[in-house]
Design a protein around this motif. Sequence first.
Motif, PDB file in Angstrom:
ATOM      1  N   ILE A 330       0.771  -1.252  -0.067  1.00 38.04           N
ATOM      2  CA  ILE A 330      -0.112   0.101  -0.178  1.00 38.04           C
ATOM      3  C   ILE A 330       0.759   1.176  -0.027  1.00 38.04           C
ATOM      4  O   ILE A 330       0.708   2.070  -0.836  1.00 38.04           O
ATOM      5  CB  ILE A 330      -1.068  -0.147   1.190  1.00 38.04           C
ATOM      6  CG1 ILE A 330      -1.970  -1.228   1.181  1.00 38.04           C
ATOM      7  CG2 ILE A 330      -1.843   1.390   1.220  1.00 38.04           C
ATOM      8  CD1 ILE A 330      -2.744  -1.339   2.478  1.00 38.04           C
ATOM      9  N   LEU A 331       2.119   1.456   0.635  1.00 34.83           N
ATOM     10  CA  LEU A 331       2.909   2.403   0.895  1.00 34.83           C
ATOM     11  C   LEU A 331       3.624   2.567  -0.686  1.00 34.83           C
ATOM     12  O   LEU A 331       3.567   3.926  -0.899  1.00 34.83           O
ATOM     13  CB  LEU A 331       3.977   2.291   1.830  1.00 34.83           C
ATOM     14  CG  LEU A 331       3.542   2.138   3.577  1.00 34.83           C
ATOM     15  CD1 LEU A 331       4.607   1.842   4.160  1.00 34.83           C
ATOM     16  CD2 LEU A 331       2.681   3.581   3.681  1.00 34.83           C
ATOM     17  N   VAL A 332       3.803   1.423  -1.217  1.00 34.17           N
ATOM     18  CA  VAL A 332       4.554   1.662  -2.465  1.00 34.17           C
ATOM     19  C   VAL A 332       3.600   2.265  -3.319  1.00 34.17           C
ATOM     20  O   VAL A 332       4.158   3.152  -4.303  1.00 34.17           O
ATOM     21  CB  VAL A 332       5.269   0.397  -3.052  1.00 34.17           C
ATOM     22  CG1 VAL A 332       5.430   0.282  -4.360  1.00 34.17           C
ATOM     23  CG2 VAL A 332       6.453  -0.306  -2.234  1.00 34.17           C
ATOM     24  N   ASP A 333       2.516   1.866  -3.250  1.00 36.38           N
ATOM     25  CA  ASP A 333       1.285   2.443  -4.430  1.00 36.38           C
ATOM     26  C   ASP A 333       0.839   3.770  -4.058  1.00 36.38           C
ATOM     27  O   ASP A 333       0.151   4.428  -4.842  1.00 36.38           O
ATOM     28  CB  ASP A 333       0.396   1.507  -4.435  1.00 36.38           C
ATOM     29  CG  ASP A 333       0.546   0.356  -5.332  1.00 36.38           C
ATOM     30  OD1 ASP A 333       1.471   0.322  -6.253  1.00 36.38           O
ATOM     31  OD2 ASP A 333      -0.154  -0.923  -5.161  1.00 36.38           O
ATOM     32  N   SER A 334       1.300   4.637  -2.865  1.00 39.68           N
ATOM     33  CA  SER A 334       0.866   5.825  -2.557  1.00 39.68           C
ATOM     34  C   SER A 334       2.184   6.740  -1.987  1.00 39.68           C
ATOM     35  O   SER A 334       2.485   6.548  -0.770  1.00 39.68           O
ATOM     36  CB  SER A 334      -0.145   5.570  -1.334  1.00 39.68           C
ATOM     37  OG  SER A 334      -0.437   7.004  -0.974  1.00 39.68           O
ATOM     38  N   ALA A 335       2.399   7.558  -2.716  1.00 39.85           N
ATOM     39  CA  ALA A 335       3.584   8.576  -2.772  1.00 39.85           C
ATOM     40  C   ALA A 335       3.317   9.231  -1.652  1.00 39.85           C
ATOM     41  O   ALA A 335       4.120   9.651  -0.730  1.00 39.85           O
ATOM     42  CB  ALA A 335       3.705   9.420  -3.966  1.00 39.85           C
TER      43      ALA A 335
END
Length: 489
Positions: A330-335
């Motif tokens: 989730i973190l990788v997908d949300s800058a």
Amino acid sequence: MTNADVQTWAAVIGIETHVELSTKSKMFCGRRADIPDEPNTASCPACLAPPGAPPVPNEQAIEGIVTIGTALGCTINESSLFYRKNYFYPDLPKNYQISQYTFPVCEFGSLDVEVDGEPTTIGITRVHMEEDTGKSSHVGGGDGRIHDADHTLLDFNRAGVPLVEIVTEPDIRSPEQARAYGAELQRIVRALGVSDAKLEAGSMRFDANVSVRRAGTETLGTRTETKNVNSLRSLQRAIAFEIDRQIGVLEDGGVIVQETRHWNEDTGATSSMRTKEESEDYRYFQDPDLLPLEVSAEWRERVKASLPELPAQMRARFRNAGVDAVTAEILVDSAELAELFEAAVAGGAPGKLIGNWLTGEAIAWSRREEIEVNESDLTAEHLIELATMIEDGKLSSTAGKDVLTAAMAGEGAPHDIAAARDLLQVSDEGAILEAVDMVLADNPDAVDKIAAGDDKPIGFLMGQVMRHMGGKADPTIVKQILRDRTKGA
Ligand code: ADP
Ligand code: MG
């Protein structure tokens, strides 16, 4: 699945992905490459190909493809060739597309994906440079397809936009792996900043090659190619449908014809478009207008040295900071979330806790309020302050979640919110001691039991102490004092 016998079949999948590069100008001319809405306002002789309009390669596009190839671990060829791929289509005014064939810019790369904790490496056969075609809109019947259309509108704005094609080896084994590959490739291309890679807008699109064979056999079955799939979900669904369909045909004693198929989102089915052409059919020959494309060692090195952090590296970094696989994804997908996470962790907050807050409470809250987390009033300083309060026993973790959502809603800094809402825990030992002694005096039976080695009443006593203190004592300290006080009893 349509057949009980499907266990005995195995799927083989290879994916071709087209990515439009977001360069300033087109691949072989100076026209703008960001496609304007108004049709036919961004094309020129080189896009439309009247006689005497020679192509000139776009350096920014070459840099883009070299960047993609490098990120995919490809060999970047020092010299590669442009070919003409000949075919007629109304949105292709030259009657050929400039593409690459035997000598592409990049070859022999790979991409790792993981599905349900199982990692796989998918080979990248090649990454080559070409130009996009114009856009045909088939209108007046036939659900947008040419067959039953009344007429066709042509927009040449897209003609000549730099297009990179990324081709995998037939290494993919399931629709889920195909989807994971598509998602990871999209993340990589976006991280590189070379394309917006919007599936719904067509700046990234997939062709899915699918075949089936008897499980345990080596020889590949005949493949079909489902064209222009424009979402990750459709990629997975179209492949699953195709696997099922092919198994059904073979189980019924039929044969699979090599053909191009069309995915229909509404019916959830693929249908035949045309029998598949072989590459010979395109009469490829080297484009006499274009010299071999040279990418110097120095250029290759420079691109390699300036690659940004890739999703896989970012994911590994988040995992190292203590978050689980799902949270890392989730973190990788949300800058925005990643930025908050990184700032909080850099400020000393524990990664696991921050990760859980951001991907749990923060996302849930922002959905309720219909705003992005980064548009809320939450800052990394808030996260650090909140984590420290919990670590110091000033706030229970349950109350911490309430304070977090209040901070997002703009109620102020965590300590102020906790104070205003009377959520601060008492960690003053004197006050706790007093309450403990009172509770112990009221419950001699429990004290006796503990003294006799039965720890069960401790929970009950803790509850009593917490009640005395209005639920605001630091439970760790209460437990410690209770143990100390009952040990010698
Ligand atoms: P074409 O342009 O003719 O489709 P490409 O070489 O560009 O040919 O792409 C072929 C794609 O099909 C590759 O991704 C390859 O891995 C895949 N492929 C080849 N043979 C099979 C097969 N038998 N089953 C599934 N995929 C296949
Ligand atoms: Mg193909």
